[in-house]
Write an enzyme that holds these catalytic residues in place. Structure first.
Site, short mmCIF file in Angstrom:
data_model
loop_
_atom_site.label_atom_id
_atom_site.label_comp_id
_atom_site.label_asym_id
_atom_site.label_seq_id
_atom_site.Cartn_x
_atom_site.Cartn_y
_atom_site.Cartn_z
CG ASP A 61 -10.08 0.18 5.75
OD1 ASP A 61 -9.78 -0.30 4.64
OD2 ASP A 61 -9.47 -0.05 6.80
CE LYS B 4 -2.71 -1.39 3.49
NZ LYS B 4 -3.88 -1.74 4.32
CD GLN C 291 -3.32 -4.03 7.29
OE1 GLN C 291 -3.59 -3.03 6.63
NE2 GLN C 291 -3.33 -5.23 6.77
N1 LIG Z 1 -8.11 -2.08 7.53
C1 LIG Z 1 -7.86 -3.00 6.60
N2 LIG Z 1 -8.24 -2.79 5.33
C2 LIG Z 1 -7.97 -3.71 4.36
O1 LIG Z 1 -8.34 -3.50 3.18
C3 LIG Z 1 -7.28 -4.92 4.72
C4 LIG Z 1 -6.91 -5.08 6.06
N3 LIG Z 1 -7.21 -4.12 6.98
N4 LIG Z 1 -6.25 -6.18 6.47
C5 LIG Z 1 -5.84 -7.20 5.53
C6 LIG Z 1 -6.77 -7.27 4.34
C7 LIG Z 1 -6.16 -8.00 3.17
N5 LIG Z 1 -6.11 -7.04 2.10
C8 LIG Z 1 -5.48 -7.29 0.87
C9 LIG Z 1 -5.38 -6.34 -0.12
C10 LIG Z 1 -4.67 -6.58 -1.28
C11 LIG Z 1 -4.08 -7.79 -1.51
C12 LIG Z 1 -3.32 -8.03 -2.76
O2 LIG Z 1 -2.91 -7.12 -3.44
N6 LIG Z 1 -3.10 -9.30 -3.12
C13 LIG Z 1 -2.33 -9.72 -4.30
C14 LIG Z 1 -1.31 -10.77 -3.93
C15 LIG Z 1 -0.40 -10.39 -2.83
C16 LIG Z 1 0.46 -11.58 -2.39
O3 LIG Z 1 1.14 -12.16 -3.24
O4 LIG Z 1 0.41 -11.89 -1.20
C17 LIG Z 1 -3.26 -10.33 -5.33
O5 LIG Z 1 -4.35 -10.78 -4.96
O6 LIG Z 1 -2.86 -10.42 -6.49
C18 LIG Z 1 -4.19 -8.76 -0.53
C19 LIG Z 1 -4.88 -8.51 0.63
C20 LIG Z 1 -6.61 -5.85 2.55
N7 LIG Z 1 -6.98 -5.91 3.82
#
Ligand SMILES: Nc1nc(=O)c2c([nH]1)NC[C@@H]1CN(c3ccc(C(=O)N[C@@H](CCC(=O)O)C(=O)O)cc3)C=[N+]21
Ligand SMILES: [Mg+2]
Length: 279
Positions: free
Chosen positions: A116, A49, A93
């Site tokens: 968020d 991020k 987070q």
């Molecule tokens: N307050 C809060 N807001 C959130 O939005 C929040 C959070 N807490 N806690 C954790 C989760 C999880 N999350 C993700 C976002 C992007 C990917 C992402 O970009 N994933 C990549 C892969 C990343 C990898 O390889 O691990 C994809 O899907 O291609 C993953 C997980 C947002 N979250």
């Protein structure tokens, strides 16, 4: 031919458009991610991020507090960010350590800075059809549906999962777009049957490959929100991708689907919050 919805490329394009809009401002929109403790998954995600925000011209920083931080201390930290005029967006987070009540932290964020979209005021606005900050993952999924040229009015949309973070706000956005919306979940009597009726199928349960290929209607658009880390380190979605692929009109891969869109929409929300606050 099934359209594969390339979230990585679409997110990159969106981030480029946001960077252009940010460059035209007289200030840098400020984003602060508050992280408490050492949840290992959060480390990678918070760094991603931060990199995306900085590249797009935002002033991004992470406030990393120790595991022992008390709930009262976290609420004080959030109050200070609420009062800081340079801060446009605050993201706490998740998950938080067990001794902190997440709902207290979420409710402490100024709704105008709640990028968020988790604050009850923003959730209530969304449910009432009023403008407000919308959770990033559902917002990203709506971008992907637009990319698939989904005809939403009158379409049957089935959202599997009822979380505050994804399922519920996703259903509200689809309803606002005039879909006929079903929210299914772990207690749904005939989950496969509900899914088979879907023109638009949104999987947001967090169970690897729960949704099988023969649950997907021929020609459906499938958005897979699940990002499940397997014991071998690989990521799997909530949909059995190889099975669903030949039946779907369009489908998101995991990784490279909804995940990158979530981060791009966090920036989109931060820019909107900044413009709304600073005029
Ligand atoms: N307050 C809060 N807001 C959130 O939005 C929040 C959070 N807490 N806690 C954790 C989760 C999880 N999350 C993700 C976002 C992007 C990917 C992402 O970009 N994933 C990549 C892969 C990343 C990898 O390889 O691990 C994809 O899907 O291609 C993953 C997980 C947002 N979250
Ligand atoms: Mg659930």
């Amino acid at each position: 031919m099934t359209q594969i919805l390339d979230g990585k490329a679409i997110a990159e394009r969106l981030r480029g458009q946001l960077a252009t809009r940010v460059a035209a401002l007289s200030f840098k929109p400020g984003l602060v991610v508050v992280r408490v403790g050492e949840d290992p998954a959060s480390g990678v995600y918070v760094r991603n991020k931060d990199r995306a925000a900085t590249q797009a011209g935002f002033a991004s920083r992470t406030r990393h507090l120790p595991e022992e931080t008390t709930e009262a201390q976290l609420l004080e930290e959030i109050a200070a960010l609420n009062a800081d005029p340079e801060v446009d967006g605050i993201l706490v987070q998740l998950p938080l350590p067990k001794h902190i009540r997440a709902e207290k932290a979420i409710a402490a964020v100024d709704p105008a800075k709640d990028v968020d979209g988790f604050h009850p005021i923003n959730a209530g606005k969304l449910a009432s059809g009023l403008p407000g900050l919308v959770p990033c993952t559902p917002r990203g999924a709506m971008h992907l549906l637009a990319e698939a040229k989904a005809k939403l009015p009158g379409a049957r949309a089935v959202v599997v999962g009822r979380s505050q973070i994804v399922g519920r706000p996703m259903a509200q956005l689809l309803l606002a777009a005039d879909c006929t919306v079903t929210i299914a979940h772990s207690r749904t009597a005939d989950l496969a049957g509900e899914c088979r009726r879907a023109d638009i199928l949104i999987a947001a349960v967090g169970r690897p490959e729960l949704i099988r290929g023969d649950w997907v209607r021929e020609g459906a658009i499938v958005i897979d929100v699940g990002i499940n880390r397997m014991p071998d380190g690989k990521l799997k979605g909530d949909v059995a991708y190889a099975e669903a692929l030949p039946r779907a009109a369009a489908i998101t891969p995991v990784p490279g689907g909804v995940g990158p869109m979530t981060i791009a929409c966090l920036l989109e929300n931060t820019l909107e919050a900044a413009i709304a606050r600073r005029g």
